[in-house]
Design a protein around this motif. Structure first.
Motif, PDB file in Angstrom:
ATOM      1  N   ALA A  79       0.872  -1.177   0.000  1.00 44.30           N
ATOM      2  CA  ALA A  79       0.000   0.000   0.000  1.00 44.30           C
ATOM      3  C   ALA A  79       0.906   1.224   0.000  1.00 44.30           C
ATOM      4  N   TRP A  80       0.717   2.100  -0.971  1.00 45.41           N
ATOM      5  CA  TRP A  80       1.618   3.240  -1.133  1.00 45.41           C
ATOM      6  C   TRP A  80       0.883   4.412  -1.788  1.00 45.41           C
ATOM      7  N   ARG A  81       1.502   5.585  -1.713  1.00 41.87           N
ATOM      8  CA  ARG A  81       0.953   6.796  -2.333  1.00 41.87           C
ATOM      9  C   ARG A  81       2.108   7.640  -2.859  1.00 41.87           C
ATOM     10  N   SER A  82       1.907   8.257  -3.980  1.00 42.17           N
ATOM     11  CA  SER A  82       2.919   9.165  -4.519  1.00 42.17           C
ATOM     12  C   SER A  82       3.109  10.352  -3.584  1.00 42.17           C
ATOM     13  N   ASP A  86      -0.578  17.265  -4.831  1.00 41.05           N
ATOM     14  CA  ASP A  86      -1.890  17.105  -5.480  1.00 41.05           C
ATOM     15  C   ASP A  86      -1.966  15.817  -6.300  1.00 41.05           C
ATOM     16  N   THR A  87      -1.343  14.776  -5.813  1.00 42.06           N
ATOM     17  CA  THR A  87      -1.302  13.521  -6.567  1.00 42.06           C
ATOM     18  C   THR A  87      -2.633  12.776  -6.527  1.00 42.06           C
ATOM     19  N   ALA A  88      -2.896  12.046  -7.590  1.00 45.44           N
ATOM     20  CA  ALA A  88      -4.008  11.100  -7.619  1.00 45.44           C
ATOM     21  C   ALA A  88      -3.484   9.669  -7.686  1.00 45.44           C
ATOM     22  N   LEU A  89      -2.152   9.525  -7.574  1.00 44.70           N
ATOM     23  CA  LEU A  89      -1.509   8.232  -7.778  1.00 44.70           C
ATOM     24  C   LEU A  89      -1.391   7.475  -6.461  1.00 44.70           C
ATOM     25  N   VAL A  90      -2.202   6.424  -6.332  1.00 42.72           N
ATOM     26  CA  VAL A  90      -2.252   5.597  -5.130  1.00 42.72           C
ATOM     27  C   VAL A  90      -2.243   4.137  -5.569  1.00 42.72           C
ATOM     28  N   GLY A  91      -1.533   3.293  -4.820  1.00 42.89           N
ATOM     29  CA  GLY A  91      -1.498   1.874  -5.164  1.00 42.89           C
ATOM     30  C   GLY A  91      -1.755   0.992  -3.963  1.00 42.89           C
ATOM     31  N   GLU A  92      -2.441  -0.106  -4.199  1.00 44.93           N
ATOM     32  CA  GLU A  92      -2.615  -1.103  -3.150  1.00 44.93           C
ATOM     33  C   GLU A  92      -2.969  -2.449  -3.785  1.00 44.93           C
ATOM     34  N   PHE A  93      -2.423  -3.504  -3.228  1.00 45.34           N
ATOM     35  CA  PHE A  93      -2.866  -4.850  -3.562  1.00 45.34           C
ATOM     36  C   PHE A  93      -2.630  -5.753  -2.363  1.00 45.34           C
ATOM     37  N   ILE A 200     -14.672   6.638 -13.839  1.00 48.24           N
ATOM     38  CA  ILE A 200     -14.462   8.088 -13.957  1.00 48.24           C
ATOM     39  C   ILE A 200     -13.588   8.658 -12.842  1.00 48.24           C
ATOM     40  N   PRO A 201     -13.794   8.311 -11.561  1.00 49.27           N
ATOM     41  CA  PRO A 201     -12.939   8.885 -10.506  1.00 49.27           C
ATOM     42  C   PRO A 201     -11.484   8.429 -10.565  1.00 49.27           C
ATOM     43  N   LEU A 202     -11.194   7.408 -11.370  1.00 51.67           N
ATOM     44  CA  LEU A 202      -9.853   6.829 -11.422  1.00 51.67           C
ATOM     45  C   LEU A 202      -9.024   7.344 -12.596  1.00 51.67           C
ATOM     46  N   GLU A 203      -9.643   8.107 -13.488  1.00 48.34           N
ATOM     47  CA  GLU A 203      -8.962   8.519 -14.709  1.00 48.34           C
ATOM     48  C   GLU A 203      -7.677   9.287 -14.423  1.00 48.34           C
ATOM     49  N   ASP A 204      -7.719  10.221 -13.464  1.00 47.14           N
ATOM     50  CA  ASP A 204      -6.526  11.027 -13.180  1.00 47.14           C
ATOM     51  C   ASP A 204      -5.391  10.166 -12.643  1.00 47.14           C
ATOM     52  N   GLY A 205      -5.711   9.238 -11.758  1.00 45.11           N
ATOM     53  CA  GLY A 205      -4.672   8.381 -11.204  1.00 45.11           C
ATOM     54  C   GLY A 205      -4.058   7.465 -12.247  1.00 45.11           C
ATOM     55  N   LEU A 206      -4.874   6.953 -13.159  1.00 49.32           N
ATOM     56  CA  LEU A 206      -4.353   6.076 -14.198  1.00 49.32           C
ATOM     57  C   LEU A 206      -3.518   6.857 -15.211  1.00 49.32           C
ATOM     58  N   SER A 207      -3.936   8.080 -15.509  1.00 48.26           N
ATOM     59  CA  SER A 207      -3.125   8.930 -16.391  1.00 48.26           C
ATOM     60  C   SER A 207      -1.792   9.265 -15.736  1.00 48.26           C
ATOM     61  N   GLU A 208      -1.827   9.558 -14.450  1.00 47.94           N
ATOM     62  CA  GLU A 208      -0.587   9.851 -13.730  1.00 47.94           C
ATOM     63  C   GLU A 208       0.308   8.612 -13.664  1.00 47.94           C
ATOM     64  N   MET A 209      -0.297   7.444 -13.517  1.00 52.43           N
ATOM     65  CA  MET A 209       0.481   6.206 -13.522  1.00 52.43           C
ATOM     66  C   MET A 209       1.344   6.121 -14.773  1.00 52.43           C
TER      67      MET A 209
END
Length: 233
Positions: A79-82, A86-93, A200-209
């Protein structure tokens, strides 16, 4: 944050998981809450025994290709965050041991479905990957229908429902290692027309990825993910 200090990896996929967790921990641009191999499940630590039992007790004669992705740990999780402003980049598995998933992670424990078709589908689904830290209500599931050798993988989002992915179990694990578990990456392997309110709420994070990860991890190929995102925007 704890790190499993297993001195020797018995199976190749375990070492690959450990390498990706190390990449996450050592990335200065990530604020890492968790990146670890959980304790080895000693009752389920021999690959041949596990897959024999899945075949005999659960009616799942899983293919050699699936078996090549075996790991002994109760879970492989991160579990991590950029750290970017103003990041939207968050990861977890949280990737579960396959025997534990089949035996204890039935979808119907959490949601039984609203109609006959959903109930039949959910009865076959077992949670193989979820997001307990962020509590996003998103999870990946293996369709453990009796007799299958290469089970389907489905993605569930509380906002969107269950969607079949264009990946099998080995393909899912390969994509997970590349994306580092960026929240919602699974949508990129679901049909574009299914990418509605949940996407839709995930678009920014996926683009930032796709701006950030190719720079941080140049040994991985992100071309296919980039094409898939463009198809869904």
């Amino acid at each position: 944050m704890t790190v499993n200090n297993e001195e020797e990896f018995r199976y190749p996929f375990e070492e690959r998981c450990a390498r990706v967790l190390q990449e996450i921990r050592e990335t200065a641009e990530f604020d890492v809450h968790r990146a670890q191999l959980d304790e080895i499940v000693y009752l389920f630590d021999v690959r041949e025994t596990v897959f024999e039992e899945l075949a005999e007790e659960d009616g799942l004669p899983l293919s050699r290709r699936v078996q090549e992705y075996f790991f002994r740990y109760g879970a492989v999780e991160a579990a991590w965050r950029s750290r970017r402003p103003d990041t939207a980049l968050v990861g977890e598995f949280k990737l579960h041991h396959i025997m534990s998933a089949v035996a204890n992670k039935r979808m119907t424990k959490f949601w039984k479905g609203e109609n006959e078709a959903e109930r039949a589908l959910y009865n076959d689904l077992r949670i193989i990957d979820d997001t307990p830290q962020t509590g996003s209500g998103r999870m990946a599931l293996l369709r453990a229908a009796p007799g299958v050798t290469d089970p389907e993988v489905w993605f569930f989002d509380m906002r969107q429902g269950a969607m079949r992915m264009e990946l099998d179990y080995p393909g899912y694990l390969e994509a997970l290692l590349v994306t580092k578990g960026v929240i919602g990456w699974q949508y990129l392997y679901c049909e574009p027309e299914l990418c509605g309110e949940g996407f839709i709420p995930l678009e920014d994070g996926l683009s930032e990825m796709l701006d950030v990860l190719p720079r941080l991890f140049p040994d991985h190929d992100y071309t296919d993910l980039r094409v898939r995102l463009e198809e869904r925007l």
